[in-house]
Design a protein around this motif. Sequence first.
Motif, PDB file in Angstrom:
ATOM      1  N   GLU A  18       0.833  -1.204   0.000  1.00  0.00           N
ATOM      2  CA  GLU A  18       0.000   0.000   0.000  1.00  0.00           C
ATOM      3  C   GLU A  18       0.869   1.257   0.000  1.00  0.00           C
ATOM      4  OE1 GLU A  18      -2.916   2.302   3.117  1.00  0.00           O
ATOM      5  OE2 GLU A  18      -3.185   0.135   2.910  1.00  0.00           O
ATOM      6  N   ARG A  19       0.443   2.241  -0.763  1.00  0.00           N
ATOM      7  CA  ARG A  19       1.097   3.540  -0.765  1.00  0.00           C
ATOM      8  C   ARG A  19       0.024   4.633  -0.861  1.00  0.00           C
ATOM      9  NH1 ARG A  19       2.428   1.093  -5.691  1.00  0.00           N
ATOM     10  NH2 ARG A  19       1.524   2.077  -7.557  1.00  0.00           N
ATOM     11  N   LYS A  20       0.412   5.838  -0.539  1.00  0.00           N
ATOM     12  CA  LYS A  20      -0.549   6.939  -0.504  1.00  0.00           C
ATOM     13  C   LYS A  20      -0.880   7.400  -1.920  1.00  0.00           C
ATOM     14  CE  LYS A  20      -1.385  11.427   1.655  1.00  0.00           C
ATOM     15  NZ  LYS A  20      -0.815  12.509   2.512  1.00  0.00           N
ATOM     16  N   ALA A  21      -2.169   7.614  -2.169  1.00  0.00           N
ATOM     17  CA  ALA A  21      -2.621   8.052  -3.488  1.00  0.00           C
ATOM     18  C   ALA A  21      -2.541   9.574  -3.591  1.00  0.00           C
ATOM     19  CB  ALA A  21      -4.060   7.598  -3.729  1.00  0.00           C
ATOM     20  N   ASN A  22      -2.348  10.051  -4.799  1.00  0.00           N
ATOM     21  CA  ASN A  22      -2.285  11.489  -5.067  1.00  0.00           C
ATOM     22  C   ASN A  22      -3.691  11.983  -5.412  1.00  0.00           C
ATOM     23  OD1 ASN A  22      -1.403  14.074  -5.568  1.00  0.00           O
ATOM     24  ND2 ASN A  22      -0.562  13.603  -7.594  1.00  0.00           N
ATOM     25  N   THR A  23      -4.437  12.405  -4.388  1.00  0.00           N
ATOM     26  CA  THR A  23      -5.806  12.899  -4.556  1.00  0.00           C
ATOM     27  C   THR A  23      -5.903  14.327  -4.022  1.00  0.00           C
ATOM     28  OG1 THR A  23      -6.465  11.944  -2.430  1.00  0.00           O
ATOM     29  CG2 THR A  23      -6.768  10.581  -4.385  1.00  0.00           C
ATOM     30  N   SER A  24      -7.057  14.946  -4.238  1.00  0.00           N
ATOM     31  CA  SER A  24      -7.243  16.354  -3.873  1.00  0.00           C
ATOM     32  C   SER A  24      -8.386  16.511  -2.882  1.00  0.00           C
ATOM     33  CB  SER A  24      -7.539  17.201  -5.119  1.00  0.00           C
ATOM     34  OG  SER A  24      -6.501  17.077  -6.070  1.00  0.00           O
ATOM     35  N   ASN A  25      -8.357  17.651  -2.196  1.00  0.00           N
ATOM     36  CA  ASN A  25      -9.433  17.999  -1.268  1.00  0.00           C
ATOM     37  C   ASN A  25     -10.707  18.282  -2.054  1.00  0.00           C
ATOM     38  OD1 ASN A  25     -11.197  19.407   0.519  1.00  0.00           O
ATOM     39  ND2 ASN A  25      -9.437  19.781   1.859  1.00  0.00           N
ATOM     40  N   GLY A  26     -11.806  17.643  -1.655  1.00  0.00           N
ATOM     41  CA  GLY A  26     -13.054  17.817  -2.374  1.00  0.00           C
ATOM     42  C   GLY A  26     -13.668  19.195  -2.223  1.00  0.00           C
ATOM     43  N   GLY A  27     -13.363  19.894  -1.130  1.00  0.00           N
ATOM     44  CA  GLY A  27     -13.943  21.221  -0.918  1.00  0.00           C
ATOM     45  C   GLY A  27     -13.484  22.230  -1.957  1.00  0.00           C
ATOM     46  N   LEU A  28     -12.172  22.248  -2.242  1.00  0.00           N
ATOM     47  CA  LEU A  28     -11.634  23.172  -3.246  1.00  0.00           C
ATOM     48  C   LEU A  28     -12.171  22.835  -4.636  1.00  0.00           C
ATOM     49  CD1 LEU A  28      -9.729  25.446  -4.084  1.00  0.00           C
ATOM     50  CD2 LEU A  28      -7.881  23.741  -4.200  1.00  0.00           C
ATOM     51  N   MET A  29     -12.212  21.543  -4.953  1.00  0.00           N
ATOM     52  CA  MET A  29     -12.708  21.144  -6.261  1.00  0.00           C
ATOM     53  C   MET A  29     -14.203  21.426  -6.400  1.00  0.00           C
ATOM     54  SD  MET A  29      -9.850  20.321  -7.373  1.00  0.00           S
ATOM     55  CE  MET A  29     -10.403  19.909  -9.020  1.00  0.00           C
ATOM     56  N   LEU A  30     -14.939  21.374  -5.293  1.00  0.00           N
ATOM     57  CA  LEU A  30     -16.362  21.717  -5.334  1.00  0.00           C
ATOM     58  C   LEU A  30     -16.541  23.191  -5.675  1.00  0.00           C
ATOM     59  CD1 LEU A  30     -19.308  20.895  -4.888  1.00  0.00           C
ATOM     60  CD2 LEU A  30     -18.988  21.407  -2.447  1.00  0.00           C
ATOM     61  N   LEU A  31     -15.658  24.034  -5.136  1.00  0.00           N
ATOM     62  CA  LEU A  31     -15.715  25.464  -5.468  1.00  0.00           C
ATOM     63  C   LEU A  31     -15.451  25.677  -6.957  1.00  0.00           C
ATOM     64  CD1 LEU A  31     -15.966  28.394  -4.549  1.00  0.00           C
ATOM     65  CD2 LEU A  31     -13.514  28.347  -3.996  1.00  0.00           C
ATOM     66  N   LEU A  32     -14.453  24.983  -7.518  1.00  0.00           N
ATOM     67  CA  LEU A  32     -14.177  25.093  -8.947  1.00  0.00           C
ATOM     68  C   LEU A  32     -15.343  24.582  -9.790  1.00  0.00           C
ATOM     69  CD1 LEU A  32     -10.431  23.941  -9.028  1.00  0.00           C
ATOM     70  CD2 LEU A  32     -11.332  26.282  -9.108  1.00  0.00           C
ATOM     71  N   THR A  33     -16.009  23.559  -9.293  1.00  0.00           N
ATOM     72  CA  THR A  33     -17.176  23.035 -10.008  1.00  0.00           C
ATOM     73  C   THR A  33     -18.292  24.065 -10.059  1.00  0.00           C
ATOM     74  OG1 THR A  33     -16.613  20.802  -9.263  1.00  0.00           O
ATOM     75  CG2 THR A  33     -18.839  21.146 -10.088  1.00  0.00           C
ATOM     76  N   LEU A  34     -18.508  24.749  -8.958  1.00  0.00           N
ATOM     77  CA  LEU A  34     -19.547  25.781  -8.930  1.00  0.00           C
ATOM     78  C   LEU A  34     -19.183  26.945  -9.863  1.00  0.00           C
ATOM     79  CD1 LEU A  34     -20.382  25.853  -5.109  1.00  0.00           C
ATOM     80  CD2 LEU A  34     -21.685  24.785  -6.949  1.00  0.00           C
ATOM     81  N   VAL A  35     -17.885  27.274  -9.897  1.00  0.00           N
ATOM     82  CA  VAL A  35     -17.438  28.347 -10.797  1.00  0.00           C
ATOM     83  C   VAL A  35     -17.689  27.961 -12.247  1.00  0.00           C
ATOM     84  CG1 VAL A  35     -15.424  29.608 -11.624  1.00  0.00           C
ATOM     85  CG2 VAL A  35     -15.765  29.274  -9.166  1.00  0.00           C
ATOM     86  N   SER A  36     -17.337  26.703 -12.590  1.00  0.00           N
ATOM     87  CA  SER A  36     -17.569  26.259 -13.971  1.00  0.00           C
ATOM     88  C   SER A  36     -19.063  26.231 -14.302  1.00  0.00           C
ATOM     89  CB  SER A  36     -16.948  24.882 -14.186  1.00  0.00           C
ATOM     90  OG  SER A  36     -17.583  23.909 -13.366  1.00  0.00           O
ATOM     91  N   LEU A  37     -19.892  25.929 -13.323  1.00  0.00           N
ATOM     92  CA  LEU A  37     -21.336  25.933 -13.549  1.00  0.00           C
ATOM     93  C   LEU A  37     -21.841  27.348 -13.802  1.00  0.00           C
ATOM     94  CD1 LEU A  37     -24.036  24.415 -13.599  1.00  0.00           C
ATOM     95  CD2 LEU A  37     -24.155  24.702 -11.109  1.00  0.00           C
ATOM     96  N   LEU A  59     -19.318  28.008 -23.624  1.00  0.00           N
ATOM     97  CA  LEU A  59     -20.349  27.110 -23.094  1.00  0.00           C
ATOM     98  C   LEU A  59     -19.911  25.654 -23.202  1.00  0.00           C
ATOM     99  CD1 LEU A  59     -23.169  26.531 -22.011  1.00  0.00           C
ATOM    100  CD2 LEU A  59     -24.019  26.648 -24.371  1.00  0.00           C
ATOM    101  N   ILE A  60     -19.363  25.289 -24.347  1.00  0.00           N
ATOM    102  CA  ILE A  60     -18.921  23.897 -24.525  1.00  0.00           C
ATOM    103  C   ILE A  60     -17.768  23.561 -23.583  1.00  0.00           C
ATOM    104  CG2 ILE A  60     -17.882  22.289 -26.170  1.00  0.00           C
ATOM    105  CD1 ILE A  60     -19.401  23.771 -28.394  1.00  0.00           C
ATOM    106  N   ALA A  61     -16.789  24.465 -23.511  1.00  0.00           N
ATOM    107  CA  ALA A  61     -15.624  24.198 -22.652  1.00  0.00           C
ATOM    108  C   ALA A  61     -16.018  24.119 -21.178  1.00  0.00           C
ATOM    109  CB  ALA A  61     -14.575  25.286 -22.876  1.00  0.00           C
ATOM    110  N   SER A  62     -16.849  25.058 -20.714  1.00  0.00           N
ATOM    111  CA  SER A  62     -17.251  25.060 -19.306  1.00  0.00           C
ATOM    112  C   SER A  62     -18.115  23.850 -18.974  1.00  0.00           C
ATOM    113  CB  SER A  62     -17.988  26.353 -18.969  1.00  0.00           C
ATOM    114  OG  SER A  62     -19.138  26.497 -19.793  1.00  0.00           O
TER     115      SER A  62
END
Length: 303
Positions: A18-37, A59-62
């Motif tokens: 087992e080794r540590k996975a390279n993942t991200s905090n969901g809170g920051l990505m949720l903010l980016l998701t709202l911005v893209s929306l 529109l297509i890119a976002s």
Amino acid sequence: MALEGNVVVANALSHTEERKANTSNGGLMLLLTLVSLVVAGWALIEVIRYETGFSAMVLIASSIIFTLLLCGFYSLQPNEAAAITLFGNYKGTDRTPGLRWVLPWYTRKKISLRVRNVTGEKLKVNDKRGNPIEIAAVVVWRVTDTAQALFDVDEYQSFVDIQIETAVREIASHFAYDHAAEGEPTLRGDADQVSALLREKLQDRTSVAGVVVDETKLSHLAYAPEIAGAMLRRQQAEAVLAARRFIVQGAVEMVQHALEQLSERDIVTLDDERRAAMVSNLLVVLCGDRDAQPVVNTGSLYT
């Protein structure tokens, strides 16, 4: 497997660590998701109003960015982990609880790290002396290495269950039920030693699956029904013999004490024959199952 000369050599199991996975905090990505929306909504309005090519491209890119961001979310509870893989290639394990995010083309497979309690089925086995007995165990275990549990064994829960049954059968054959040689441990009389050995054997068997065995206890132990009656009668006979042995020992001590008191106080003088008769009578009275019936001798001591 590889062929060397006339000998077929099997490839060894590739152990996964087992080794540590390279993942991200969901809170920051949720903010980016709202911005893209929001951007996608603004671009849609602009397309409807002015029908410009730039607004359509935005529109297509976002929309694509919003979809990709949305597909990468997952959540973890306390004592839960997610193994991250990319097209079958293990990339690491995420153990951080809460809202998490990873690139959407990565596969997430969750696995519980909580303590598990397994009550084994009653097994009919032979003990060290060949007597058929029924035995069952309770095992407390948990996953410590998620990579080994998911990728080194097939269905790790079933693997552990089978190893529990195998270890219990092995342990039962190492001990007698309750009658063994002097100083030799038994299943009934040395439960702690049996449980410790069972835990050691089971840990050796399940270590390949990234599992730690915290505790093992025997939950059921009995003779098989076909010999239970005979063994019960033997136990009853042994209990009667032990009680008789204790009664005889106490009676001998009482007779010895009585004779010493008579001799010290010079109450009566007995020859060897009368002494033996007195000892016999006292032992009969003290060791008998029924109360003795008194007999009054109205003559002399020797009549």
